[in-house]
Design a protein around this motif. Sequence first.
Motif, PDB file in Angstrom:
ATOM      1  N   ASP A   1      10.325   7.039  -1.919  1.00  0.00           N
ATOM      2  CA  ASP A   1       9.514   7.711  -1.070  1.00  0.00           C
ATOM      3  C   ASP A   1       8.826   8.525  -2.475  1.00  0.00           C
ATOM      4  O   ASP A   1       7.615   8.549  -2.052  1.00  0.00           O
ATOM      5  CB  ASP A   1      10.315   8.876  -1.375  1.00  0.00           C
ATOM      6  N   PHE A   2       9.366   8.250  -3.637  1.00  0.00           N
ATOM      7  CA  PHE A   2       8.001   8.077  -4.581  1.00  0.00           C
ATOM      8  C   PHE A   2       6.430   6.922  -4.844  1.00  0.00           C
ATOM      9  O   PHE A   2       5.234   7.386  -4.512  1.00  0.00           O
ATOM     10  CB  PHE A   2       8.763   7.892  -6.033  1.00  0.00           C
ATOM     11  N   ILE A   3       7.190   5.668  -4.267  1.00  0.00           N
ATOM     12  CA  ILE A   3       5.883   4.921  -3.981  1.00  0.00           C
ATOM     13  C   ILE A   3       5.391   5.323  -2.896  1.00  0.00           C
ATOM     14  O   ILE A   3       3.749   5.173  -2.920  1.00  0.00           O
ATOM     15  CB  ILE A   3       6.819   3.878  -3.901  1.00  0.00           C
ATOM     16  N   SER A   4       6.027   5.907  -1.404  1.00  0.00           N
ATOM     17  CA  SER A   4       4.920   6.606  -0.624  1.00  0.00           C
ATOM     18  C   SER A   4       4.321   7.837  -1.050  1.00  0.00           C
ATOM     19  O   SER A   4       2.480   7.319  -1.086  1.00  0.00           O
ATOM     20  CB  SER A   4       5.729   6.770   0.438  1.00  0.00           C
ATOM     21  N   SER A   5       4.810   8.036  -1.853  1.00  0.00           N
ATOM     22  CA  SER A   5       3.600   9.718  -2.235  1.00  0.00           C
ATOM     23  C   SER A   5       2.895   8.754  -2.818  1.00  0.00           C
ATOM     24  O   SER A   5       1.427   9.414  -2.869  1.00  0.00           O
ATOM     25  CB  SER A   5       4.325  10.510  -2.803  1.00  0.00           C
ATOM     26  N   LEU A   6       2.858   7.984  -3.973  1.00  0.00           N
ATOM     27  CA  LEU A   6       2.362   7.759  -4.991  1.00  0.00           C
ATOM     28  C   LEU A   6       1.051   6.689  -4.465  1.00  0.00           C
ATOM     29  O   LEU A   6       0.073   6.826  -4.375  1.00  0.00           O
ATOM     30  CB  LEU A   6       2.423   6.667  -5.953  1.00  0.00           C
ATOM     31  N   GLU A   7       1.327   6.185  -3.197  1.00  0.00           N
ATOM     32  CA  GLU A   7      -0.022   5.404  -2.279  1.00  0.00           C
ATOM     33  C   GLU A   7      -0.393   6.376  -1.237  1.00  0.00           C
ATOM     34  O   GLU A   7      -2.087   6.619  -1.376  1.00  0.00           O
ATOM     35  CB  GLU A   7       0.781   4.516  -1.248  1.00  0.00           C
ATOM     36  N   LYS A   8      -0.667   7.749  -0.851  1.00  0.00           N
ATOM     37  CA  LYS A   8      -0.835   8.076  -0.735  1.00  0.00           C
ATOM     38  C   LYS A   8      -2.009   8.855  -1.463  1.00  0.00           C
ATOM     39  O   LYS A   8      -3.444   9.269  -1.174  1.00  0.00           O
ATOM     40  CB  LYS A   8      -0.777   9.046   0.651  1.00  0.00           C
ATOM     41  N   LYS A   9      -1.300   9.507  -2.340  1.00  0.00           N
ATOM     42  CA  LYS A   9      -2.525  10.235  -3.493  1.00  0.00           C
ATOM     43  C   LYS A   9      -3.404   9.110  -4.447  1.00  0.00           C
ATOM     44  O   LYS A   9      -4.490   9.659  -4.629  1.00  0.00           O
ATOM     45  CB  LYS A   9      -1.214  10.422  -4.374  1.00  0.00           C
ATOM     46  N   HIS A  10      -2.904   8.164  -4.152  1.00  0.00           N
ATOM     47  CA  HIS A  10      -3.892   7.248  -5.579  1.00  0.00           C
ATOM     48  C   HIS A  10      -3.931   5.886  -3.645  1.00  0.00           C
ATOM     49  O   HIS A  10      -3.673   5.035  -4.247  1.00  0.00           O
ATOM     50  CB  HIS A  10      -3.538   6.778  -6.620  1.00  0.00           C
ATOM     51  N   PRO A  11      -4.573   6.273  -2.873  1.00  0.00           N
ATOM     52  CA  PRO A  11      -5.318   5.135  -2.422  1.00  0.00           C
ATOM     53  C   PRO A  11      -5.626   4.276  -3.183  1.00  0.00           C
ATOM     54  O   PRO A  11      -5.850   2.760  -2.679  1.00  0.00           O
ATOM     55  CB  PRO A  11      -5.739   5.405  -0.643  1.00  0.00           C
ATOM     56  N   GLN A  12      -6.384   4.208  -3.772  1.00  0.00           N
ATOM     57  CA  GLN A  12      -7.312   2.816  -4.553  1.00  0.00           C
ATOM     58  C   GLN A  12      -6.356   2.339  -5.726  1.00  0.00           C
ATOM     59  O   GLN A  12      -7.088   1.162  -5.669  1.00  0.00           O
ATOM     60  CB  GLN A  12      -8.285   3.278  -4.996  1.00  0.00           C
ATOM     61  N   TRP A  13      -5.419   2.716  -6.040  1.00  0.00           N
ATOM     62  CA  TRP A  13      -4.792   1.928  -6.909  1.00  0.00           C
ATOM     63  C   TRP A  13      -3.831   1.017  -6.470  1.00  0.00           C
ATOM     64  O   TRP A  13      -4.051   0.751  -5.027  1.00  0.00           O
ATOM     65  CB  TRP A  13      -3.414   2.853  -7.243  1.00  0.00           C
ATOM     66  N   ARG A  14      -4.167  -0.159  -7.367  1.00  0.00           N
ATOM     67  CA  ARG A  14      -3.599  -1.365  -6.135  1.00  0.00           C
ATOM     68  C   ARG A  14      -1.373  -1.237  -6.483  1.00  0.00           C
ATOM     69  O   ARG A  14      -1.673  -0.515  -6.709  1.00  0.00           O
ATOM     70  CB  ARG A  14      -3.723  -2.836  -7.514  1.00  0.00           C
ATOM     71  N   PHE A  15      -1.322  -2.412  -5.707  1.00  0.00           N
ATOM     72  CA  PHE A  15       0.462  -2.205  -6.276  1.00  0.00           C
ATOM     73  C   PHE A  15       0.875  -2.182  -7.427  1.00  0.00           C
ATOM     74  O   PHE A  15       1.695  -1.618  -7.593  1.00  0.00           O
ATOM     75  CB  PHE A  15       0.384  -2.869  -4.714  1.00  0.00           C
ATOM     76  N   ASP A  16       0.570  -3.218  -7.713  1.00  0.00           N
ATOM     77  CA  ASP A  16       1.269  -3.346  -9.265  1.00  0.00           C
ATOM     78  C   ASP A  16       0.978  -2.204 -10.363  1.00  0.00           C
ATOM     79  O   ASP A  16       1.306  -1.865 -10.717  1.00  0.00           O
ATOM     80  CB  ASP A  16       0.967  -4.914  -9.847  1.00  0.00           C
ATOM     81  N   ALA A  17      -0.132  -1.273  -9.872  1.00  0.00           N
ATOM     82  CA  ALA A  17      -0.485  -0.132 -10.378  1.00  0.00           C
ATOM     83  C   ALA A  17       0.874   0.911 -10.372  1.00  0.00           C
ATOM     84  O   ALA A  17       1.021   1.603 -10.878  1.00  0.00           O
ATOM     85  CB  ALA A  17      -1.997   0.136 -10.409  1.00  0.00           C
ATOM     86  N   VAL A  18       1.407   0.984  -8.322  1.00  0.00           N
ATOM     87  CA  VAL A  18       2.222   1.791  -7.826  1.00  0.00           C
ATOM     88  C   VAL A  18       3.216   2.095  -9.228  1.00  0.00           C
ATOM     89  O   VAL A  18       3.821   2.142  -8.669  1.00  0.00           O
ATOM     90  CB  VAL A  18       1.511   1.757  -6.691  1.00  0.00           C
TER      91      VAL A  18
END
Length: 60
Positions: A16-33
């Motif tokens: 759930d946290f990963i999903s929320s981070l991806e929505k909040k920061h779509p510009q971030w690379r996967f490894d940053a998430v």
Amino acid sequence: MSRPERLKRRNSKVRDFISSLEKKHPQWRFDAVVEETADNFFISPRTVEAILRREGVYAD
């Protein structure tokens, strides 16, 4: 609450946290998430990836 129940709950919260981070920061690379999630949950980035891929003991 037993250990397996706690781990399932933690793994669910990690996803759930990963999903929320991806929505909040779509510009971030996967490894940053993954790194941010690992820091937040005090687990290794490799563990985060295993949880996401449902590998081995992290399969629900």
